[in-house]
Write a protein that holds these residues in place. Sequence first.
Motif, PDB file in Angstrom:
ATOM      1  N   UNK A 138      -1.188   3.476   7.430  1.00 47.30           N
ATOM      2  CA  UNK A 138      -1.143   2.403   6.278  1.00 47.30           C
ATOM      3  C   UNK A 138      -0.451   1.236   6.494  1.00 47.30           C
ATOM      4  N   UNK A 139       0.190   1.179   7.582  1.00 46.09           N
ATOM      5  CA  UNK A 139       0.750  -0.322   7.824  1.00 46.09           C
ATOM      6  C   UNK A 139      -0.086  -1.027   8.507  1.00 46.09           C
ATOM      7  N   UNK A 140      -1.082  -0.336   9.176  1.00 48.83           N
ATOM      8  CA  UNK A 140      -2.273  -1.303   9.841  1.00 48.83           C
ATOM      9  C   UNK A 140      -3.494  -1.225   9.029  1.00 48.83           C
ATOM     10  N   UNK A 141      -3.491  -0.451   7.932  1.00 50.37           N
ATOM     11  CA  UNK A 141      -4.681  -0.528   6.850  1.00 50.37           C
ATOM     12  C   UNK A 141      -6.020   0.340   7.505  1.00 50.37           C
ATOM     13  N   UNK A 142      -5.613   1.264   8.094  1.00 50.44           N
ATOM     14  CA  UNK A 142      -6.767   2.065   8.818  1.00 50.44           C
ATOM     15  C   UNK A 142      -6.563   3.651   8.129  1.00 50.44           C
ATOM     16  N   UNK A 143      -7.602   4.371   8.001  1.00 46.93           N
ATOM     17  CA  UNK A 143      -7.666   5.502   7.645  1.00 46.93           C
ATOM     18  C   UNK A 143      -9.048   6.133   8.082  1.00 46.93           C
ATOM     19  N   UNK A 144      -9.072   7.493   8.640  1.00 45.02           N
ATOM     20  CA  UNK A 144     -10.121   8.149   9.104  1.00 45.02           C
ATOM     21  C   UNK A 144     -10.153   9.223   8.577  1.00 45.02           C
ATOM     22  N   UNK A 145     -11.351   9.833   8.625  1.00 44.01           N
ATOM     23  CA  UNK A 145     -11.737  11.304   8.009  1.00 44.01           C
ATOM     24  C   UNK A 145     -12.799  12.020   9.132  1.00 44.01           C
ATOM     25  N   UNK A 146     -12.064  12.962   9.776  1.00 49.54           N
ATOM     26  CA  UNK A 146     -13.082  13.668  10.670  1.00 49.54           C
ATOM     27  C   UNK A 146     -13.454  14.881  10.016  1.00 49.54           C
ATOM     28  N   UNK A 147     -14.940  14.919   9.898  1.00 55.50           N
ATOM     29  CA  UNK A 147     -15.287  16.052   9.214  1.00 55.50           C
ATOM     30  C   UNK A 147     -16.197  17.087  10.204  1.00 55.50           C
ATOM     31  N   UNK A 148     -15.798  18.467  10.190  1.00 61.93           N
ATOM     32  CA  UNK A 148     -16.471  19.271  11.054  1.00 61.93           C
ATOM     33  C   UNK A 148     -16.937  20.269  10.178  1.00 61.93           C
ATOM     34  N   UNK A 149     -17.768  20.957  10.866  1.00 60.09           N
ATOM     35  CA  UNK A 149     -18.522  22.341  10.028  1.00 60.09           C
ATOM     36  C   UNK A 149     -18.851  21.906   8.734  1.00 60.09           C
ATOM     37  N   UNK A 150     -19.617  20.863   8.638  1.00 61.74           N
ATOM     38  CA  UNK A 150     -20.218  20.086   7.386  1.00 61.74           C
ATOM     39  C   UNK A 150     -21.273  21.139   6.548  1.00 61.74           C
ATOM     40  N   UNK A 151     -21.196  21.178   5.214  1.00 60.11           N
ATOM     41  CA  UNK A 151     -21.996  22.136   4.424  1.00 60.11           C
ATOM     42  C   UNK A 151     -22.709  21.190   3.549  1.00 60.11           C
ATOM     43  N   UNK A 152     -23.873  21.685   3.034  1.00 64.00           N
ATOM     44  CA  UNK A 152     -24.721  20.850   2.050  1.00 64.00           C
ATOM     45  C   UNK A 152     -23.808  20.243   1.001  1.00 64.00           C
ATOM     46  N   UNK A 184       0.800  -1.200   0.060  1.00 64.36           N
ATOM     47  CA  UNK A 184       0.027  -0.119  -0.013  1.00 64.36           C
ATOM     48  C   UNK A 184       0.812   1.264  -0.017  1.00 64.36           C
ATOM     49  N   UNK A 185       0.578   1.880  -0.911  1.00 60.21           N
ATOM     50  CA  UNK A 185       1.505   3.511  -0.996  1.00 60.21           C
ATOM     51  C   UNK A 185       0.684   4.359  -0.096  1.00 60.21           C
ATOM     52  N   UNK A 186      -0.608   4.541  -0.429  1.00 60.95           N
ATOM     53  CA  UNK A 186      -1.355   5.624   0.496  1.00 60.95           C
ATOM     54  C   UNK A 186      -2.709   5.114   0.598  1.00 60.95           C
ATOM     55  N   UNK A 187      -3.569   5.553   1.634  1.00 60.74           N
ATOM     56  CA  UNK A 187      -4.893   5.530   1.815  1.00 60.74           C
ATOM     57  C   UNK A 187      -5.717   6.920   2.028  1.00 60.74           C
TER      58      UNK A 187
END
Length: 115
Positions: free
Chosen positions: A73-87, A31-34
């Motif tokens: 990446x080594x563990x195969x996890x990625x997260x996306x914390x999304x604040x102040x969401x817009x339509x 895996x190069x990137x996630x």
Amino acid sequence: QVQLVESGGGLVQPGGSLTLSCAASWSAVSIYWMGWYRWAPGTERELVARITVGGSPWLHYSVKGRFTASGDNAEGTVYLRMNRLKPDDTAVYYCAARTNNGTYYGPGTQVTVSS
């Protein structure tokens, strides 16, 4: 082969927050990137965020200051914390893994920002 499973989408009001999670299982690839793509009807699919081994997270200019990408990446996890969401953030969000055998995508999770 790489399998990706996302979770954490849903309906949220404008200004609210959500966290997307992705877990990968893989064999016989490197895996190069996630990261995360998103797609909404009538638009092009766009890369929202990615993390690389030993590098700083990259974020699309439209989400800088509101979203945070993290993971391992080594563990195969990625997260996306999304604040102040817009339509305009309403879309199907796809976890992605770029490998030496191409790019793999999860099935996607719907994020809807609406009052």
